[in-house]
Design an enzyme around this catalytic site. Structure first.
Site, PDB file in Angstrom:
ATOM      1  N   LYS A  25       4.722   7.665   6.142  1.00  0.00           N
ATOM      2  CA  LYS A  25       5.645   7.717   5.010  1.00  0.00           C
ATOM      3  C   LYS A  25       5.468   9.035   4.284  1.00  0.00           C
ATOM      4  CE  LYS A  25       6.172   3.958   2.761  1.00  0.00           C
ATOM      5  NZ  LYS A  25       5.877   2.757   1.992  1.00  0.00           N
ATOM      6  N   LYS A  82      11.239   1.345   9.828  1.00  0.00           N
ATOM      7  CA  LYS A  82      11.395   0.663   8.543  1.00  0.00           C
ATOM      8  C   LYS A  82      12.502   1.331   7.735  1.00  0.00           C
ATOM      9  CE  LYS A  82       7.931   0.607   5.510  1.00  0.00           C
ATOM     10  NZ  LYS A  82       6.589   0.418   4.971  1.00  0.00           N
TER      11      LYS A  82
HETATM   12  O1  LIG Z   1       5.013  -0.198   2.733  1.00  0.00           O
HETATM   13  C1  LIG Z   1       4.354  -0.266   1.721  1.00  0.00           C
HETATM   14  C2  LIG Z   1       4.381   0.726   0.641  1.00  0.00           C
HETATM   15  O2  LIG Z   1       3.863   1.927   1.064  1.00  0.00           O
HETATM   16  C3  LIG Z   1       3.698   0.218  -0.550  1.00  0.00           C
HETATM   17  O3  LIG Z   1       3.271   1.254  -1.397  1.00  0.00           O
HETATM   18  P1  LIG Z   1       2.580   0.863  -2.770  1.00  0.00           P
HETATM   19  O4  LIG Z   1       1.477  -0.108  -2.450  1.00  0.00           O
HETATM   20  O5  LIG Z   1       2.038   2.142  -3.316  1.00  0.00           O
HETATM   21  O6  LIG Z   1       3.644   0.255  -3.606  1.00  0.00           O
END
Ligand SMILES: O=C[C@H](O)COP(=O)(O)O
Length: 229
Positions: A25, A82
């Site tokens: 990501k 995703k």
């Molecule tokens: O897919 C999950 C996300 O990366 C969640 O990120 P976060 O825990 O910082 O909200």
């Protein structure tokens, strides 16, 4: 319940290797910000047998753009693709979900397509999570996900209570889908999540020590894995 951890670089991916799923990501580009294909490929190379997921962005209503992004992520080596739906309207969502699913599954039927709606849909004017389950099933995608769209520290549980998340998970299971839940989850949420029992939970901030703009820490990924086993 599998733990998905979202690193943003190859170095962070090395710290995430004890997780069940490594989710590539780019947090600086949004909740489901897409990273570069060479980062996906590089993380796939170090992940060994661990499945790799790739977020392809908080998508507007642009089925062609979303389909090409999904195809690119699949080609770069992601096992899970995703897709965030950052717009409203069931018909428009159906079109995007069908487009990304076709783009991935025609060439890679074994890969998983994950469709995400946002827990904080009301403040963003986007499609509510309950509206996506049947669309995900109809399109032949695999996983219906809830995440938070605005990362301001407010967690999934501030927008949806346990009963609502139980219903979402049960509905998906009836439709033959898996469920993934995420959204500024904390270590203290893990017991409630175990009771809800989705197939996947996704975290970043929690394993960065609370601030998702910092780096994933290996010892916190290991701690989360221990707490889930
Ligand atoms: O897919 C999950 C996300 O990366 C969640 O990120 P976060 O825990 O910082 O909200």
């Amino acid at each position: 319940m599998q733990l998905l951890v979202s690193p943003s670089s190859i170095e962070e991916a090395r710290s995430s290797l004890s997780a069940d799923i490594i989710d590539v990501k780019k947090p600086s580009e949004g909740s489901l910000g897409a990273n570069f294909p060479w980062i996906i490929r590089g993380i796939k190379e170090i992940a060994g047998k661990k499945p790799v997921s790739a977020a392809i962005g908080d998508n507007e209503y642009k089925p062609g753009t979303a389909a090409l992004s999904a195809y690119g992520a699949a080609h770069a080596g992601a096992d899970y693709i995703k897709v965030g739906l950052m717009f409203d309207g069931d018909d428009r969502a159906r079109e995007v979900i069908e487009a990304v699913t076709t783009a991935v599954k025609r060439e890679f039927p074994e890969k998983y397509v994950v469709i995400a709606a946002y827990a904080d849909f009301a403040r963003m004017g986007t499609i509510p999570p309950f509206a996506i389950s049947s669309l995900v099933a109809d399109a032949g995608a695999d996983i219906a996900m809830i995440d938070t769209g605005i990362k301001d520290g407010k967690s999934l549980f501030e927008f949806m209570d346990k009963e609502t998340l139980d219903q979402f998970t049960a509905r998906n299971r009836e439709l033959g889908l898996q469920t993934a839940l995420a959204g500024s989850l904390k270590f203290e949420d893990l017991d409630a999540l175990k009771r809800i029992d989705p197939e996947i939970i996704g975290v970043r901030g929690m394993v960065c020590g609370g601030d998702r703009s910092t780096a994933v820490r290996a010892e916190l990924v290991e701690k989360a894995m221990m707490m889930l086993r």
